[in-house]
Write a protein that holds these residues in place. Structure first.
Motif, PDB file in Angstrom:
ATOM      1  N   PRO A  19       0.831  -1.208   0.000  1.00 55.51           N
ATOM      2  CA  PRO A  19       0.000   0.000   0.000  1.00 55.51           C
ATOM      3  C   PRO A  19       0.866   1.259   0.000  1.00 55.51           C
ATOM      4  N   MET A  20       0.339   2.352  -0.577  1.00 54.81           N
ATOM      5  CA  MET A  20       1.174   3.540  -0.768  1.00 54.81           C
ATOM      6  C   MET A  20       0.356   4.822  -0.677  1.00 54.81           C
ATOM      7  N   ASP A  21       1.013   5.857  -0.148  1.00 52.35           N
ATOM      8  CA  ASP A  21       0.531   7.234  -0.218  1.00 52.35           C
ATOM      9  C   ASP A  21       1.604   8.059  -0.920  1.00 52.35           C
ATOM     10  N   PHE A  22       1.188   8.873  -1.901  1.00 48.18           N
ATOM     11  CA  PHE A  22       2.109   9.738  -2.639  1.00 48.18           C
ATOM     12  C   PHE A  22       1.480  11.123  -2.634  1.00 48.18           C
ATOM     13  N   SER A  23       2.045  12.051  -1.852  1.00 50.09           N
ATOM     14  CA  SER A  23       1.395  13.337  -1.633  1.00 50.09           C
ATOM     15  C   SER A  23       2.396  14.485  -1.619  1.00 50.09           C
ATOM     16  N   PRO A  24       1.972  15.674  -2.066  1.00 50.13           N
ATOM     17  CA  PRO A  24       2.810  16.871  -1.955  1.00 50.13           C
ATOM     18  C   PRO A  24       2.875  17.341  -0.508  1.00 50.13           C
ATOM     19  N   THR A  25       3.975  17.983  -0.138  1.00 55.57           N
ATOM     20  CA  THR A  25       4.137  18.486   1.227  1.00 55.57           C
ATOM     21  C   THR A  25       4.469  19.972   1.251  1.00 55.57           C
ATOM     22  N   SER A  26       4.470  20.629   0.089  1.00 49.34           N
ATOM     23  CA  SER A  26       4.797  22.060   0.038  1.00 49.34           C
ATOM     24  C   SER A  26       4.168  22.673  -1.206  1.00 49.34           C
ATOM     25  N   GLY A  27       4.442  23.955  -1.417  1.00 50.29           N
ATOM     26  CA  GLY A  27       4.034  24.605  -2.657  1.00 50.29           C
ATOM     27  C   GLY A  27       2.565  24.918  -2.750  1.00 50.29           C
TER      28      GLY A  27
END
Length: 227
Positions: free
Chosen positions: A132-140
């Motif tokens: 299982p995976m989470d792929f998320s932005p953390t800035s911008g």
């Protein structure tokens, strides 16, 4: 002598400005293993690293990088020279990956600073699923992340089952219907199995409209295994 000093000063300033510009637009990927078992994180570009449960790896990626991916390898054994083998996601039997992994493996894919200086990113199940995976932005100022956390391994159709994961039908059947080699294909019952469980992830090669996301160039990201 004065001219030489001025030239060196100007050169130093220009180099400094260039470095600052690159730093602003480079991306940092915080890769974390939240699984209750060890994984061997892999990245192209980037190489690889063993991550015990709750360990992290910070990866800096140059602006303009494309066709890049991050994934987890499972049940690996490597010797002191970094050679060995993994049950899923193996990349040529080495710890420091130079090429893509062997299916099945859940993929975080991205391209940085592309059209209109946007980053493009996705989770792909075109090579199957292992973790299982989470792929998320953390800035911008970009907040739209992607998650794929369903029990795909436990629910995998028998014909797609593999040790440690669930294969995509292209890997098993190798036909144009599933692999889209001619570019003329659509969803199938097998691709719908993946799509029904992970709505935002690629379920087959032409699944672009609902599976590709963007953020401004220079955004940082996190990839979490077993979020």
């Amino acid at each position: 002598m004065i001219f030489l000093k001025k030239t060196r000063t100007v050169l130093f300033i220009l180099v400094g400005l260039s470095f600052s510009f690159t730093s602003v637009h480079a991306a940092t990927f915080a890769i974390t293993n939240n699984c209750p078992y060890t994984v061997w994180a892999a990245a192209v570009p980037g190489g690889g690293r063993q991550l015990d449960s709750h360990q992290s790896w910070s990866l800096n990626v140059n602006p303009g990088t494309k066709a890049a991916r991050i994934w987890a390898r499972t049940k690996c054994r490597f010797d002191g020279a970094g050679r060995g083998q993994c049950q899923t996601g193996d990349c040529g039997g080495v710890l420091q990956c130079q090429g893509y992994g062997q299916p099945p493996n859940t993929l975080a894919e991205y391209a940085l600073n592309q059209f209109n200086n946007l980053d493009f990113f996705d989770i792909s199940l075109v090579d199957g699923f292992n973790v299982p995976m989470d792929f998320s932005p953390t800035s911008g100022g970009c907040s739209r992340g992607i998650r794929c956390t369903a029990d795909i391994n436990g629910q995998c159709p028998n014909v797609l089952r593999a040790p440690g994961g669930c294969n995509n039908p292209c890997t098993v059947f190798k036909t144009d219907q599933y692999c889209c080699n001619s570019g003329n294909c659509g969803p199938t019952d097998y691709s719908r199995f993946f799509k029904d469980r992970c709505r935002d992830a690629y379920s087959y090669p032409k699944d672009d409209q609902t599976s590709t996301f963007t953020c401004p160039g220079g955004t940082n990201y996190k990839v979490v295994f077993c979020p």
